[in-house]
Design an enzyme around this catalytic site. Structure first.
Site, PDB file in Angstrom:
ATOM      1  N   LYS A  77       0.838  -1.203   0.000  1.00 36.19           N
ATOM      2  CA  LYS A  77       0.000   0.000   0.000  1.00 36.19           C
ATOM      3  C   LYS A  77       0.875   1.257   0.000  1.00 36.19           C
ATOM      4  O   LYS A  77       1.956   1.291   0.601  1.00 36.19           O
ATOM      5  CB  LYS A  77      -0.978  -0.025   1.165  1.00 36.19           C
ATOM      6  CG  LYS A  77      -0.360  -0.130   2.525  1.00 36.19           C
ATOM      7  CD  LYS A  77      -1.368  -0.607   3.574  1.00 36.19           C
ATOM      8  CE  LYS A  77      -2.529   0.345   3.764  1.00 36.19           C
ATOM      9  NZ  LYS A  77      -3.402  -0.074   4.877  1.00 36.19           N
ATOM     10  N   SER A 134      -8.335  -0.070   4.670  1.00 36.21           N
ATOM     11  CA  SER A 134      -7.569   0.866   3.865  1.00 36.21           C
ATOM     12  C   SER A 134      -6.663   0.214   2.837  1.00 36.21           C
ATOM     13  O   SER A 134      -6.099   0.900   1.991  1.00 36.21           O
ATOM     14  CB  SER A 134      -6.719   1.746   4.786  1.00 36.21           C
ATOM     15  OG  SER A 134      -5.781   0.971   5.513  1.00 36.21           O
ATOM     16  N   SER A 147      -8.104  -2.872   8.472  1.00 34.17           N
ATOM     17  CA  SER A 147      -7.631  -2.328   7.199  1.00 34.17           C
ATOM     18  C   SER A 147      -7.080  -3.361   6.219  1.00 34.17           C
ATOM     19  O   SER A 147      -7.023  -3.099   5.025  1.00 34.17           O
ATOM     20  CB  SER A 147      -6.553  -1.270   7.446  1.00 34.17           C
ATOM     21  OG  SER A 147      -7.131  -0.106   7.990  1.00 34.17           O
TER      22      SER A 147
END
Length: 552
Positions: A156, A231, A255
């Site tokens: 990420k 996320s 997340s």
């Protein structure tokens, strides 16, 4: 005086004799109120779903193209073995995944920065090592300590990777590149993995959808009208679409597990405290307390252990017996099918059936069937998570949103948001608003956390596993989670408890979106989660391609 005392005692006695009836009336009143509130919640959820179904009814989902090389369908373990046996080169493997990213990313908007040429150069270096190894012994030495040798991976964007974009989805950080790898990125590289790109995140990671004003919105590969989660949404989206065989997620409130669930993947949250957090957004790795952890996102359960070992290193892997086989029949199993929290949506029929089937599959391999339990504190999941976010996380969100150069004011951002002139996403502004609300009572939160922690640790010990719903429903339409802001509590409570959890895919629902379940174990018992995940994968088939596969 004596008479008055006697009369007083008699009055007390009368009051006590009436208390059962009084308690019954109180109980009936509470039950009636709970029923009414549950009904209102049901009607609310129905209306929200109806509205979003109507809004998207004429918007066709974009279809992902089929893969051209079946190598991208393979597990990381299979790819490593093929490289080791000289069936494929590292360059070919890397080229296949790069090509797949180019095929699907315009549809998904998952990968936001790439290092394709550098990745190919690193793959060539690996190939040279193998080419020079003319004996089996030399080959084994190359692969020793590198369980991910030659495997491409993505991470990420908010987790630092040298030379890559590092904006956290914030406009104020546009153009910023990271100068060094985060510790977790280093771990995967040390294990032989090759970074090919970084993926989209919500602004500063704090939302269950992946959308920001730097890169835009990431789509769910099964249906682009639905959210990929957050996320680590970019990670889950590109992995499920076969653009990457392995993803590096982080998890502070679900997340890693939320997007893994939404995109039909395995997602594991390591026991909190086992990894160094340096390089994960603003973190320095010196924080005294935190709920954040990291973990892999993969298409196959067999890939979880090699990645966990890469994160932990040889010493910790040995200490926590990560590679030790697990006798599933000897474990104690428990399950929860309702956290009893009126703020979250009730579990849908599809998810309930999936949970029941998972429980049945465990019943078939153990003498003692899984025991249904009710955990007292799960009804307070959101409140407890909110409290510990303020207590354990040292960052000042308003300052972080201002890139630690200024504090963003809620009083100025709300009007800007209403006028569509804010530089921040609605999720970030809502977080600012949340900061102005009354704080959770500390005495109560500490007591409830300790009570729940003791309850679940006693239950699981070092030989117990808990099956817990991944979500009340399958993935929501884009923006729909704003109207269900508490549903992420299904995941967040295990960040509070700091326990290891594996999200396991359980096939697809009637709407074609992934189903799943969370497998929870006691502190440092990550291997138990993964062992049960492997079992469930054999029964339910694990990841299902979100595209037509026409390669035999």
């Amino acid at each position: 005086m004596a008479g008055n005392k006697k009369e007083k005692v008699e009055k007390v006695h009368v009051r006590k004799s009436r208390s059962p009836a009084k308690n019954l009336r109180t109980s009936n009143t509470c039950n009636c109120l709970l029923y009414v509130l549950s009904f209102i919640r049901f009607i609310y959820d129905y209306i929200v779903s109806f509205v979003f179904d109507y809004v998207y009814k004429d918007t066709p989902s974009k279809t992902l193209p089929p893969v051209e090389d079946k190598l991208v369908l393979e597990s990381c373990s299979t790819i490593v073995n093929k490289i080791k046996n000289k069936e494929v080169t590292c360059r070919h493997v890397t080229e296949c995944f790069i090509k797949r990213i180019k095929q699907v990313n315009s549809i998904l908007n998952a990968v936001v920065d790439t290092r394709f040429e550098k990745a190919l150069s690193e793959a060539d270096e690996y190939d040279k090592l193998i080419e020079l190894a003319d004996t089996e012994e030399k080959i084994n030495l190359i692969f020793d300590g590198k369980p991910l040798f030659g495997v491409p991976f993505t991470s990420k964007e908010s987790t630092g990777a040298k030379g890559m974009a590092w904006t956290f989805g914030m406009l104020s950080r546009t153009g910023i590149k990271c100068n060094e790898d985060a510790e977790v990125v280093k771990s995967l590289k040390t294990a032989g993995a090759i970074l090919i790109g970084v993926t989209n995140v919500p602004e500063i990671n704090l939302w269950c959808e992946t959308r920001n004003k730097v890169y835009g919105q990431t789509n769910n590969p099964y249906n682009t009208n639905f959210t990929a989660g957050g996320s680590s949404g970019g990670e889950a989206s590109i992995i499920s679409a076969c653009g990457s065989p392995l993803g590096l997620g982080t998890d502070i409130g679900g997340s890693a597990r939320i997007p893994a669930f939404n995109c039909g993947l395995f997602g594991h949250k390591l026991t909190t405290g086992l990894i160094n957090t340096k390089g994960m957004t603003f973190r320095k790795g010196t924080e005294k307390h935190t709920m954040v952890s990291a973990g892999p996102l993969t298409k196959y359960a067999q890939d979880l252990i090699p990645v966990i070992k890469a994160f932990l290193g040889p010493e910790k892997s040995l200490e926590f017996k990560i590679s030790q086989e697990v006798d599933l029949s000897s474990l104690k199993y428990y399950y929860v099918n309702d956290p009893d929290d009126l703020r979250v949506s009730p579990i849908s029929d599809d998810l309930q059936i999936a949970l029941d089937r998972a429980v049945k599959s465990i019943t078939d391999i153990t003498e003692l069937p899984p025991l249904k339990v009710k955990l007292s504190g799960t009804r307070y999941s959101y409140s407890l998570w909110r409290y510990w976010m303020t207590r354990e996380e040292e960052s000042d969100f308003a300052a972080a949103l201002g890139n630690n150069q200024s504090r963003v004011s809620v009083w100025s951002e709300v009007p800007k948001t209403i006028l569509c002139r804010s530089n921040h996403t609605l999720a970030a502004v809502l977080k600012l608003i949340d900061m102005q609300l009354p704080k959770v009572n500390e005495t109560w939160a500490l007591a409830e956390t300790e009570k729940l922690s003791n309850e679940i640790s006693t239950l699981l010990n070092d030989d117990g596993v808990l099956l817990f719903p991944s979500s009340p429903t399958t993935a929501k339409h884009h923006c729909e989670p704003f109207l269900h802001p508490y549903n992420f509590a299904y995941w967040a409570i295990f960040n509070v408890l700091k326990l290891p959890v594996t999200q396991v895919p359980l096939g697809l629902g009637k709407n074609g979106l992934p189903l799943g379940i969370q497998v929870v174990a006691g502190m440092h018992q990550d291997r138990l989660c993964v062992a049960v995940a492997n079992h469930l994968e054999k029964i339910f088939g694990g990841w299902k391609p979100p595209f037509i596969t026409n390669i035999e």
